[in-house]
Design a protein around this motif. Structure first.
Motif, PDB file in Angstrom:
ATOM      1  N   ASN A 142      81.741 119.169  40.949  1.00  0.00           N
ATOM      2  CA  ASN A 142      81.913 119.586  39.555  1.00  0.00           C
ATOM      3  C   ASN A 142      82.195 118.401  38.632  1.00  0.00           C
ATOM      4  N   LYS A 143      82.858 117.376  39.149  1.00  0.00           N
ATOM      5  CA  LYS A 143      83.176 116.198  38.330  1.00  0.00           C
ATOM      6  C   LYS A 143      81.970 115.289  38.138  1.00  0.00           C
ATOM      7  N   VAL A 144      81.230 115.036  39.226  1.00  0.00           N
ATOM      8  CA  VAL A 144      80.164 114.032  39.135  1.00  0.00           C
ATOM      9  C   VAL A 144      78.833 114.603  38.660  1.00  0.00           C
ATOM     10  N   ALA A 145      78.620 115.913  38.841  1.00  0.00           N
ATOM     11  CA  ALA A 145      77.321 116.498  38.493  1.00  0.00           C
ATOM     12  C   ALA A 145      76.924 116.271  37.032  1.00  0.00           C
ATOM     13  N   PRO A 146      77.827 116.441  36.053  1.00  0.00           N
ATOM     14  CA  PRO A 146      77.407 116.279  34.655  1.00  0.00           C
ATOM     15  C   PRO A 146      77.081 114.839  34.263  1.00  0.00           C
ATOM     16  N   THR A 147      77.428 113.876  35.100  1.00  0.00           N
ATOM     17  CA  THR A 147      77.191 112.470  34.774  1.00  0.00           C
ATOM     18  C   THR A 147      75.804 112.041  35.247  1.00  0.00           C
ATOM     19  N   GLN A 148      75.461 110.794  34.951  1.00  0.00           N
ATOM     20  CA  GLN A 148      74.209 110.210  35.439  1.00  0.00           C
ATOM     21  C   GLN A 148      74.465 109.259  36.611  1.00  0.00           C
ATOM     22  N   SER A 149      75.700 109.207  37.090  1.00  0.00           N
ATOM     23  CA  SER A 149      76.068 108.251  38.125  1.00  0.00           C
ATOM     24  C   SER A 149      75.339 108.524  39.434  1.00  0.00           C
ATOM     25  N   ARG A 150      75.047 107.438  40.152  1.00  0.00           N
ATOM     26  CA  ARG A 150      74.433 107.568  41.477  1.00  0.00           C
ATOM     27  C   ARG A 150      75.515 107.918  42.493  1.00  0.00           C
ATOM     28  N   VAL A 151      75.138 108.745  43.464  1.00  0.00           N
ATOM     29  CA  VAL A 151      76.105 109.256  44.430  1.00  0.00           C
ATOM     30  C   VAL A 151      75.607 108.963  45.847  1.00  0.00           C
ATOM     31  N   LEU A 152      76.491 108.459  46.691  1.00  0.00           N
ATOM     32  CA  LEU A 152      76.193 108.259  48.111  1.00  0.00           C
ATOM     33  C   LEU A 152      76.980 109.291  48.912  1.00  0.00           C
ATOM     34  N   ILE A 153      76.261 110.138  49.622  1.00  0.00           N
ATOM     35  CA  ILE A 153      76.869 111.218  50.400  1.00  0.00           C
ATOM     36  C   ILE A 153      76.830 110.829  51.876  1.00  0.00           C
ATOM     37  N   THR A 154      77.985 110.759  52.504  1.00  0.00           N
ATOM     38  CA  THR A 154      78.044 110.362  53.907  1.00  0.00           C
ATOM     39  C   THR A 154      78.620 111.493  54.749  1.00  0.00           C
ATOM     40  N   GLY A 155      78.371 111.415  56.045  1.00  0.00           N
ATOM     41  CA  GLY A 155      78.875 112.439  56.956  1.00  0.00           C
ATOM     42  C   GLY A 155      77.989 112.550  58.167  1.00  0.00           C
ATOM     43  N   GLU A 156      78.476 113.227  59.182  1.00  0.00           N
ATOM     44  CA  GLU A 156      77.722 113.389  60.417  1.00  0.00           C
ATOM     45  C   GLU A 156      76.482 114.258  60.200  1.00  0.00           C
ATOM     46  N   ASN A 157      75.561 114.210  61.161  1.00  0.00           N
ATOM     47  CA  ASN A 157      74.395 115.092  61.114  1.00  0.00           C
ATOM     48  C   ASN A 157      74.832 116.543  61.097  1.00  0.00           C
TER      49      ASN A 157
END
Length: 457
Positions: free
Chosen positions: A158-173
């Motif tokens: 909810n915080k990052v979605a309205p921005t144009q910032s690039r996002v790196l999503i990490t986690g296991e398969n």
């Protein structure tokens, strides 16, 4: 507001037929318009809304079959009733294949004609209702869970979605990194634009550049026509680079340049093409370690990880397992009637919570499907979980022991394949390219097998 009368268009090159149908239908309180040719019909439907069309097959100029083909090609979905004085089974079959609702011979029986009209309009009303329901449904599945870990993910989205910032999503398969990316897009100002996904691990490195940036005709052998790449396809929207940790260094350099300059160049091309793309990336690798080992560019890492989001493993939020399992079962029920009588009991859900899920949500979904099929009397209880899912614990056994553990050939084959791949990966120090060469498979196939069997280093 009262519902307007259904609007019916009657197309026939015989004036007498047109007028007769008009009188009958108006007497039944329908609004009726008339056309005497295929050309006039196509012009009228482009300017007016109709709920139903009567269409003569034999007409001068564009005949009824060709008119129907053009109507469907143009995307009009209203029901079409074909009429003809020269009806044959072949014509009726052809019309039905092209989307006609029904076929009536001239002169039509009055009762059958009116029944066909009512049925066609009822189907049209139902189709409209389904469309309205689908519009109200969420475009993507919900992120299921009430644990603190998953609630933090939802808050971050909810915080990052309205921005144009690039996002790196990490986690296991299997943790749901792609789902997080889709929700970021869905809640962003770009939600009305496209969401384009690229699986960097599944595309051979020599083809990845063309996949991302496109190519010009003749750029290389087999490039028989110009191709638009994923960056251009995502212009104005979101580009999701899944498994970015598996991208070659050469491709990384070109992606970095595209992010720095907001332009791309097609393979074999000279001109720069401006693109407006929001980048979301995901990986199951530790990119900091990959940077130290020289496998990932540090400057690209800083470009794509303005906002890092780490998706928790299922083992870190076991309290969500009952919710997710029940959701998986409801999805299966919605698509396959054979699951309609399957239910969990509390002992089955507790047994699922006690297991280790190396494949996370993806593995749990597969397990629920297997349990739904194999559990006795459709009840998934503790005994079902322990007996149906026992094959998970036999990875280290030899094939003789494996054969003793299961009578199901598919289980035996898949478990044996998993054991083989793990052994080969360990033998090659988990180098995917070396393993692919050693076993005679393409690199992308190895990645697909690893995903299928939830194999991790």
């Amino acid at each position: 507001m009262p519902k307007s009368k259904p609007h019916i268009l009657v197309t026939d090159d015989e004036r007498g037929i047109r007028n007769t149908l008009k009188e009958i239908l108006e007497f039944e309180d329908y609004e009726v318009s008339l056309a005497e040719s295929g050309t006039e019909t196509l012009e009228m439907i482009s300017k007016n809304e109709f709920d139903l069309l009567f269409l003569d097959i034999k007409m001068k100029g564009i005949d009824g079959i060709e008119t129907l083909r053009q109507i469907r090609t143009a995307g009009f979905e209203f029901p079409v009733i074909m009429i003809s004085g020269h009806g044959t089974i072949d014509i009726a079959v052809e019309a039905t294949k092209m989307g006609a609702f029904d076929f009536l011979e001239k002169p039509p029986d009055l009762n059958r004609l009116l029944l066909t009209v009512r049925n066609a309009l009822s189907q049209q009303d139902l189709a409209k209702e389904v469309k309205q329901i689908r519009k109200k449904l969420p475009k993507i599945q919900e992120i299921i869970g009430e644990s603190k870990a998953i609630n933090r993910i939802k808050e971050m989205i909810n915080k990052v979605a309205p921005t144009q910032s690039r996002v790196l999503i990490t986690g296991e398969n299997g943790t749901g990194k792609e789902l997080v990316a889709k929700w970021i897009h869905e809640k962003s100002p770009r939600s009305g634009e496209v969401f384009v996904e690229v699986n960097c691990a599944a595309i051979p490195s020599e083809l990845l550049e063309s996949e991302l940036f496109g190519h010009e005709k003749g750029a290389f052998t087999g490039a028989n026509e110009q191709r638009i790449g994923k960056f251009e396809q995502a212009d104005g929207g979101t580009l999701f680079l899944d498994e970015i940790g598996d991208m070659s260094l050469e491709a990384q350099a070109k992606v970095l340049r595209a992010l720095q300059e907001n332009t791309i160049t097609r393979v074999g091309g000279n001109g720069s093409i401006k693109v407006d793309v929001r980048i979301l990336a995901a990986t199951n690798k530790d990119l900091q370690s990959e940077i130290k080992e020289g496998n990932f560019r540090e400057d690209l890492f800083h470009r794509i990880s303005v906002i890092p989001i780490e998706v928790p493993s299922l083992n870190d939020r076991t309290g969500d397992i009952p919710l997710i399992a029940r959701s998986c079962l409801e999805k299966l029920k919605a698509t396959d009637i054979s699951f309609s009588s399957v239910e969990f009991d509390e002992s089955g859900l507790k047994a699922l919570k006690k297991r280790k899920w190396t494949g996370n949500v993806r593995e749990l979904y597969n397990a629920v499907e297997r349990l739904g099929i194999l559990s006795a009397d459709g009840l998934i209880d503790k005994e079902s979980v322990e007996s149906v899912l026992k094959s998970k614990e036999i990875d280290g056994k030899d094939l003789g022991g494996l054969a003793d553990e299961t009578d199901n050939f598919q289980d035996f084959k898949e478990t044996a394949e998993r054991i083989f791949l793990v052994k080969q990966l360990e033998k090659n120090d988990w180098n995917i390219s070396q393993t692919a060469d050693a076993v005679g498979l393409q690199r992308s196939h190895i990645y697909n097998k690893m995903k299928k069997y939830n194999i991790e280093r």
